[in-house]
Design an enzyme around this catalytic site. Sequence first.
Site, PDB file in Angstrom:
ATOM      1  CG  ASP A  74      44.129  19.745  29.403  1.00 31.38           C
ATOM      2  OD1 ASP A  74      43.639  18.868  28.683  1.00 31.38           O
ATOM      3  OD2 ASP A  74      45.004  19.527  30.239  1.00 31.38           O
ATOM      4  CD1 TRP A  99      45.576  27.959  30.865  1.00 36.11           C
ATOM      5  CD2 TRP A  99      46.984  29.666  31.114  1.00 36.11           C
ATOM      6  NE1 TRP A  99      46.224  28.134  29.672  1.00 36.11           N
ATOM      7  CE2 TRP A  99      47.095  29.182  29.794  1.00 36.11           C
ATOM      8  CE3 TRP A  99      47.772  30.753  31.510  1.00 36.11           C
ATOM      9  CZ2 TRP A  99      47.956  29.749  28.867  1.00 36.11           C
ATOM     10  CZ3 TRP A  99      48.636  31.326  30.579  1.00 36.11           C
ATOM     11  CH2 TRP A  99      48.725  30.816  29.276  1.00 36.11           C
ATOM     12  CG  ASP A 118      39.820  24.230  36.962  1.00 30.77           C
ATOM     13  OD1 ASP A 118      39.541  24.144  35.757  1.00 30.77           O
ATOM     14  OD2 ASP A 118      40.930  23.927  37.428  1.00 30.77           O
ATOM     15  CG  ASN A 146      48.778  21.835  29.703  1.00 28.16           C
ATOM     16  OD1 ASN A 146      49.524  21.196  30.426  1.00 28.16           O
ATOM     17  ND2 ASN A 146      48.710  21.626  28.404  1.00 28.16           N
ATOM     18  CD1 TRP A 150      44.928  26.504  36.510  1.00 23.48           C
ATOM     19  CD2 TRP A 150      45.516  27.834  38.202  1.00 23.48           C
ATOM     20  NE1 TRP A 150      46.147  27.055  36.206  1.00 23.48           N
ATOM     21  CE2 TRP A 150      46.528  27.878  37.230  1.00 23.48           C
ATOM     22  CE3 TRP A 150      45.661  28.589  39.372  1.00 23.48           C
ATOM     23  CZ2 TRP A 150      47.682  28.649  37.385  1.00 23.48           C
ATOM     24  CZ3 TRP A 150      46.805  29.351  39.524  1.00 23.48           C
ATOM     25  CH2 TRP A 150      47.806  29.380  38.527  1.00 23.48           C
ATOM     26  CE1 TYR A 159      38.929  20.935  36.355  1.00 27.15           C
ATOM     27  CE2 TYR A 159      38.937  18.573  35.950  1.00 27.15           C
ATOM     28  CZ  TYR A 159      38.758  19.868  35.500  1.00 27.15           C
ATOM     29  OH  TYR A 159      38.405  20.090  34.198  1.00 27.15           O
ATOM     30  CB  THR A 162      37.536  23.548  32.833  1.00 30.48           C
ATOM     31  OG1 THR A 162      38.394  22.763  33.655  1.00 30.48           O
ATOM     32  CG2 THR A 162      38.218  24.857  32.519  1.00 30.48           C
TER      33      THR A 162
END
Lengths: 174, 174, 399, 399
Positions: A74, A99, A118, A146, A150, A159, A162
């Site tokens: 995601d 995750w 990430d 989600n 992270w 961010y 990913t």
Amino acid sequence: MKNFDQSFAHFSRFVARRTSRRSLLTLLGAALVGAAGVPLLPVARADAKEPATGAVDPTQDPMRCEYWRNCGMDGFLCGCCGGSSTSCPPGTEMATTTWIGTCRDPADGRDYIIAYNDCCGKSTCNRCMCGRNEGDRPIYYPAKSNNINWCAGASTNVYHCTTTILLGMSEPVP
Amino acid sequence: MKNFDQSFAHFSRFVARRTSRRSLLTLLGAALVGAAGVPLLPVARADAKEPATGAVDPTQDPMRCEYWRNCGMDGFLCGCCGGSSTSCPPGTEMATTTWIGTCRDPADGRDYIIAYNDCCGKSTCNRCMCGRNEGDRPIYYPAKSNNINWCAGASTNVYHCTTTILLGMSEPVP
Amino acid sequence: MKGGAGFLAVMTGACIFAASVAGAGESVPDLLHRQDSVGKVEQLAESPGAHWVWVLDANLSSMPDGRAWLFDADSGRSMGSLNTGYSFVAFALPRAYHEIYSAETYYSRHTRGVRTDVVSVYDPNTLSPRAEIALPPKRASTIPRLNDSALTDDGRFMAVFNLTPATSLSIVDTRTRKFVGEIGIPGCSLAFPAGARTLFSLCFNGGALVTELNPDGSLSSQSRVEKLFDAEGDFIADNGARFGNAWLFPSLYGNLYPLEFTGKTIKAGKVWSLVTKKERRENWRISGYQGSAVHVATGRLFVLMHQGAPDTYKDPGTEVWVYDIGSGKRLWRIALEHATVAIGVSQDADAVLVGLDMLSSHLDVYTAVDGRHLRSIGEVGVTPALVQFPWQPPAAPGK
Amino acid sequence: MKGGAGFLAVMTGACIFAASVAGAGESVPDLLHRQDSVGKVEQLAESPGAHWVWVLDANLSSMPDGRAWLFDADSGRSMGSLNTGYSFVAFALPRAYHEIYSAETYYSRHTRGVRTDVVSVYDPNTLSPRAEIALPPKRASTIPRLNDSALTDDGRFMAVFNLTPATSLSIVDTRTRKFVGEIGIPGCSLAFPAGARTLFSLCFNGGALVTELNPDGSLSSQSRVEKLFDAEGDFIADNGARFGNAWLFPSLYGNLYPLEFTGKTIKAGKVWSLVTKKERRENWRISGYQGSAVHVATGRLFVLMHQGAPDTYKDPGTEVWVYDIGSGKRLWRIALEHATVAIGVSQDADAVLVGLDMLSSHLDVYTAVDGRHLRSIGEVGVTPALVQFPWQPPAAPGK
């Protein structure tokens, strides 16, 4: 922009398609309490060169959302941001906490543990948004949620995109 | 978002429909060299309450791009941002230097000098983008160029939205 | 999983082997066969590809978050990005591309607080900041124009255009990493390189102001040259293309004004027409924010065009018209894939032409020799407005 | 106009009279008849309107540029905005609305450099910063959830949810403008007010952690309550609605879990169903990021719903279902104008229901009594995700 905007309808960090394999997560969680630093394994590095588009089966094309490893994705695919499905774009930093999802590779029919690390330190990539919202849990269940950035575990929480790091094979479903 | 994005096709600061009235600009420019501070005139303040939408002639509705004073507008209408066509939204600052246009009010058929004072200090409003690109000149001709963020003359150069301050009647075209 | 903070996060990497063994049912060699390392970060090749191109995005809907994206026009792949602060415009790229210089503005609270202007020096291989040079907080905030900053031809001094609204240039020494000083350019704007340590700025009255620097970057001399173009009637664009010792500026009514610099001054070259009388009648017009480009080796000029009234001179272009600079002859016309606000041409023999659509966020790639559309790259930014090719051929002998 | 820097800018205001006179052809009285003052900046009324609503925008495509927009749901007009830094989530609004508290993150170079976390205190009339309280740089960056921060019921202490990924709360004293301390909430997340100086957090194991503060904001006591809900099966949403001494949480399969707090602890109230068996079979599902709201005076619960598989529990809603909390009876269903990620209800007698469409950036306004669509307000942000009504009725007697 239209597609981009629509993609945000499912922007909700870190989904996983199959989250029934809790025992391994439990084990990992227990094993790693208190771990710190950036552990790097001396195993073969993934190839950073990926096709821009795959004429092949989309589940085998790392540049596509349909890529088998993206079952728990995601976010923005790092392969579209100057990195690859397993490496971060130049000038970013890979978060070390993440995750984890379990994805099946149709090529061999086996389940693998995928970490959605990430890449952090540059503003949102905004390219190749890929969201699959299955198996998600609320924020109060972070290991399965989600909804968390992270990059919290990196030296910056900005961010960017990913990756899909293959950690190994999953054990059979109990 | 689609309309918003399309509006950026004409995002290019400070246009003016009629720029043939240079003599007054020249006069103002000459008169005001070296002026500083925030001059406030003790004249009637414009009403900050404006209709959300006008059933009236759009050239008389300050919330619309077609409003007669917007002939030189290129930016976000402050009336859609918490201000009005003549006042800045709460927490912003009105720039004191500006590009000036001359607009004709169809209601009385007269030409007026309109100053496009930017409101500064908050991020782009992104509401009610209004761009009219007539009479624009390149950056090297700032007094006639719509390509400059005039928050340069405020205490912050963060552009938020643009007002249409009526300065007075224009002199006849020579 | 039964309490404590440990469940929150999984440190990837180190412990997976033990975990996998515990998983059982598969042999260890199988597991190791497919396993990625954690923490890999890409770096770029030492030298840029000839078809790498930077797309510069002022992000007009969220101006504190300016960006630049590097694309490989051949593969269509992104190579990486840089974050460039409030009201970003463009880079200054040295010919050797050993560093990237970027004039940037920051606020301590992103849209408020203390303003800090800097030249960020980036490593072109790691796309990380290498140094930061403080500037007076005066840099112009404009709709993107490449010549809001410039490097002198010796590659050493960077000029940053200021507008407060008084106009000046901040001079930065990229070698010593120091701000050298501020030089007023009253009545004039922007910075165009015109010699080893010489720059010129365009003036509202149709002239130019030539600024020459000393070897230490301080002001050596300034001189005004009048009547280079008509600022009121057939005015030239505020963006042009460099060709040797000239800057070529297309004008409102489709003429080409070469401004030639020789030694310490500048003069108007021979003006020639980009359009026929019929085309001028049909309102064929210059276009865009970056409306021209030169392929130096072949002496070809590319001009972005569309049909529209004079006031549309910055509207997106629909075609690129290609000229032989020596003869002024138009060679061909290229129909574009998208409404295009900026064009650029690579400088290699097998050159590509790129066009940028700000609206739909596309970078279109064409062959420069015949304008064949090769590919379109999507999602190239929020409001991308300019392009820059980092690769330059070695300087010609005698230059 | 013939040189110097003066041509660049026109100082508006002071000299226009002289200029106008020079203009001639019109009499001075005529000129003065139509003339605006320069420099006017709006302020908001001392007290908020009951239908004013904040729209909170994390700006997910440019996260350093978070914003909040205040709208008047009656007129559809914007009242103003606040800029709220990187990864903005929501405000903490005191009942008196004399101040606005906002947990914010900033970077000295917008996306890099030194990170600074603060609680910004804003003046609700001028929408300007009034104070700033430094926080440890730990605040959680999540997809927006209202309870990433909370004010205690006495209105004095603000709790900011941290995730590093260890979870904790930063406690801020809004009266002394000081960070009081950090309180660990291992295994648990978020902050829900539950008494004068009491908060609870939801835990991954289906329990809650109750944190009580001393009068100075320091930790008084913490206690865990287990088995309040099923975190694996019919899990509750991480967003709920306050009703008196209870928080109401809809669950994955359409049940309503009241968590009631009495004194220092918390207990599970009677669970009741939001859907019929048929509706459950038809996959009617809870929705959105802010999927429920309560109109306190009438005891009505509004729940955002759509049809979809369990994994779609955060997808936008298509209807709002309205319940009488006392009886658990559904009163009616409201069909929504847009795909809605967040709903809110004003607390006045003539209440409005608002729904937020993140995708098309619309705020839809309905009557709360019968769900009649009143208006849709467009351009309400980049990725707006949450709403907050600043007006609250005076606290009921005895509370």
